[in-house]
Design a protein around this motif. Structure first.
Motif, PDB file in Angstrom:
ATOM      1  N   ASP A  49     -22.163  41.328 -18.452  1.00  0.00           N
ATOM      2  CA  ASP A  49     -21.121  41.570 -19.447  1.00  0.00           C
ATOM      3  C   ASP A  49     -21.756  42.272 -20.642  1.00  0.00           C
ATOM      4  O   ASP A  49     -22.971  42.163 -20.860  1.00  0.00           O
ATOM      5  N   ALA A  50     -20.941  42.979 -21.423  1.00  0.00           N
ATOM      6  CA  ALA A  50     -21.490  43.671 -22.595  1.00  0.00           C
ATOM      7  C   ALA A  50     -20.453  43.744 -23.707  1.00  0.00           C
ATOM      8  O   ALA A  50     -19.242  43.708 -23.450  1.00  0.00           O
ATOM      9  N   VAL A  51     -20.953  43.820 -24.939  1.00  0.00           N
ATOM     10  CA  VAL A  51     -20.095  44.134 -26.075  1.00  0.00           C
ATOM     11  C   VAL A  51     -20.693  45.375 -26.737  1.00  0.00           C
ATOM     12  O   VAL A  51     -21.906  45.468 -26.927  1.00  0.00           O
ATOM     13  N   ASN A  52     -19.845  46.367 -27.031  1.00  0.00           N
ATOM     14  CA  ASN A  52     -20.283  47.638 -27.597  1.00  0.00           C
ATOM     15  C   ASN A  52     -19.560  47.830 -28.928  1.00  0.00           C
ATOM     16  O   ASN A  52     -18.325  47.850 -28.971  1.00  0.00           O
ATOM     17  N   SER A  92     -16.432  62.360 -31.934  1.00  0.00           N
ATOM     18  CA  SER A  92     -17.141  62.642 -33.185  1.00  0.00           C
ATOM     19  C   SER A  92     -18.590  62.205 -33.013  1.00  0.00           C
ATOM     20  O   SER A  92     -18.913  61.464 -32.084  1.00  0.00           O
ATOM     21  N   SER A  93     -19.447  62.634 -33.937  1.00  0.00           N
ATOM     22  CA  SER A  93     -20.795  62.078 -33.973  1.00  0.00           C
ATOM     23  C   SER A  93     -20.662  60.588 -34.281  1.00  0.00           C
ATOM     24  O   SER A  93     -19.921  60.206 -35.181  1.00  0.00           O
ATOM     25  N   CYS A  94     -21.344  59.751 -33.510  1.00  0.00           N
ATOM     26  CA  CYS A  94     -21.211  58.322 -33.784  1.00  0.00           C
ATOM     27  C   CYS A  94     -22.438  57.534 -33.344  1.00  0.00           C
ATOM     28  O   CYS A  94     -23.253  57.997 -32.553  1.00  0.00           O
ATOM     29  N   VAL A  95     -22.535  56.322 -33.909  1.00  0.00           N
ATOM     30  CA  VAL A  95     -23.595  55.382 -33.569  1.00  0.00           C
ATOM     31  C   VAL A  95     -22.928  54.124 -33.018  1.00  0.00           C
ATOM     32  O   VAL A  95     -22.061  53.537 -33.668  1.00  0.00           O
ATOM     33  N   LYS A  96     -23.327  53.727 -31.802  1.00  0.00           N
ATOM     34  CA  LYS A  96     -22.814  52.490 -31.203  1.00  0.00           C
ATOM     35  C   LYS A  96     -24.006  51.585 -30.915  1.00  0.00           C
ATOM     36  O   LYS A  96     -25.110  52.054 -30.638  1.00  0.00           O
ATOM     37  N   VAL A  97     -23.751  50.287 -30.965  1.00  0.00           N
ATOM     38  CA  VAL A  97     -24.788  49.314 -30.606  1.00  0.00           C
ATOM     39  C   VAL A  97     -24.203  48.393 -29.547  1.00  0.00           C
ATOM     40  O   VAL A  97     -23.095  47.866 -29.715  1.00  0.00           O
ATOM     41  N   ALA A  98     -24.933  48.208 -28.444  1.00  0.00           N
ATOM     42  CA  ALA A  98     -24.435  47.372 -27.344  1.00  0.00           C
ATOM     43  C   ALA A  98     -25.384  46.215 -27.082  1.00  0.00           C
ATOM     44  O   ALA A  98     -26.597  46.323 -27.265  1.00  0.00           O
TER      45      ALA A  98
END
Length: 362
Positions: free
Chosen positions: A176-179, A297-303
């Motif tokens: 499982d993951a949360v992003n 768009s340009s973006c930063v995600k953390v998972a």
């Protein structure tokens, strides 16, 4: 953390194998997650990147080059072969094992903001990873950062000749993951001015016009629909003479564009969840659910990965499936070690449920 009612609603959806989106996490952040905070501290670092236009590796630029292009598209480095501006995404920065050590204050900020800590925290009572034996090397559950440029207009997903925007092809994860979308550049259109764009490529049948939307488009499908999706991908590969050596989802070969998604709906009666992840949105993805992401768009995600009791059986199934992949495949190694995790969970439960023996009286 979420109220008891919110947790109950989350669990009801989670038990059905559905993804969940929780909004407004950005209100919980104490730190600036945009490029400026990272540039100041890490700008001089040499980093590995991928040019999403053709999938090639780029290793001669620094983090400062990447984040300059993040907010100012006209400064983006050009490909030495085609002289087109590159559509970059950072590859493994910071390296997986480094996140907590490299930026401990950002790690703490993220963990404080995450909803449902019972699942998402490493020691959460509903995260089976907490039972992993301390004397073994634990699985790497993140957090992991995804930094990439984006473009508004769509492209044909399976045409190798087409220059693509920032995206991650259709795949599924063993856990499982949360992003979490921690930063989105919402300035002027980040599209490359050298590209011919028309209104049709900015119109989305399900989401409307993309011209003023910022973030990333997600498509998530049910675990039960995997077989139908594989049938479609094999059929299209035969039609277009694309070679498939093993599993096209595990190999992350394809992005389902609007034509393929329509065919999936019409021919196979499979419809996924399609939505835009905006700043502060946390997307919970159940283990094994095929999904793909395209940056607008340009973006930063953390998972962050976790193992919930509801989906542990899927993790075992996927571990067995991955083990059958060709030797050397990036998924063939059992990195999650879910069976060890489950064994120790059962040991913990058994010890908790068994009546304690009274010491024998002298």
């Amino acid at each position: 953390g979420g109220t008891a009612a919110e947790l109950a609603e989350f669990q009801a959806r989670w038990r059905r194998g559905e993804p969940v989106v929780v909004g407004s996490l950005d209100r919980e952040f104490e730190l600036p997650w945009g490029p400026h905070g990272f540039l100041e501290r890490f700008g001089a670092e040499q980093v590995n990147m991928i040019d999403c236009r053709d999938g090639k590796s780029v290793h001669w630029l620094t983090l400062a080059h990447f984040f300059a292009g993040y907010t100012k598209p006209w400064t983006r480095a050009k490909c030495p072969d085609t002289f087109r501006r590159m559509m970059l995404k950072l590859k493994d920065w910071p390296p997986n094992t480094d996140f907590r050590d490299k930026m401990p204050e950002y790690f703490d900020d993220l963990m404080e903001a995450l909803p449902f800590p019972q699942y998402t925290h490493r020691d959460g009572v509903l995260n089976l990873a907490r039972h992993f034996p301390p004397d073994c090397v634990p699985p790497d559950l993140g957090p992991k950062m995804y930094n990439g440029f984006g473009q508004k207009h769509a492209w044909r997903g399976m045409d190798p000749a087409v220059a693509k925007g920032g995206h991650t092809n259709l795949h599924c994860d063993v856990s499982d993951a949360v992003n979490v979308m921690v930063d989105v550049y919402e300035g002027d259109d980040g599209d490359d001015s050298e590209d011919e764009t028309d209104e049709a490529s900015l119109a989305d049948a399900e989401l409307g016009s993309l011209s003023c939307q910022h973030g990333a488009i997600w498509d998530i499908y049910r675990w039960q629909d995997t077989e139908a999706i594989l049938q479609l991908l094999h059929a299209v590969a035969r039609e277009r003479d694309v070679e498939i050596t093993s599993n096209p989802i595990h190999d992350q070969l394809f992005y389902l564009d609007d034509t393929l998604r329509k065919r999936l709906r019409d021919q196979y009666k499979v419809r996924g969840w399609r939505f835009v992840q905006r700043r502060g949105d946390a997307v919970f993805i159940p283990a094994g659910c095929p999904h793909q992401v395209r940056n607008l768009s340009s973006c930063v995600k953390v998972a962050l990965d976790f193992v919930s009791p509801e989906n542990a059986h899927r993790c075992v199934h996927l571990t067995d499936e991955f083990a059958k992949l060709p030797r050397g495949h990036h998924l063939s190694e059992d990195k999650l070690q879910v069976k060890t995790m489950l064994l120790h969970t059962m040991k913990h439960l058994t010890e908790a449920l068994m009546p304690r023996r009274q010491p024998a009286e002298a």
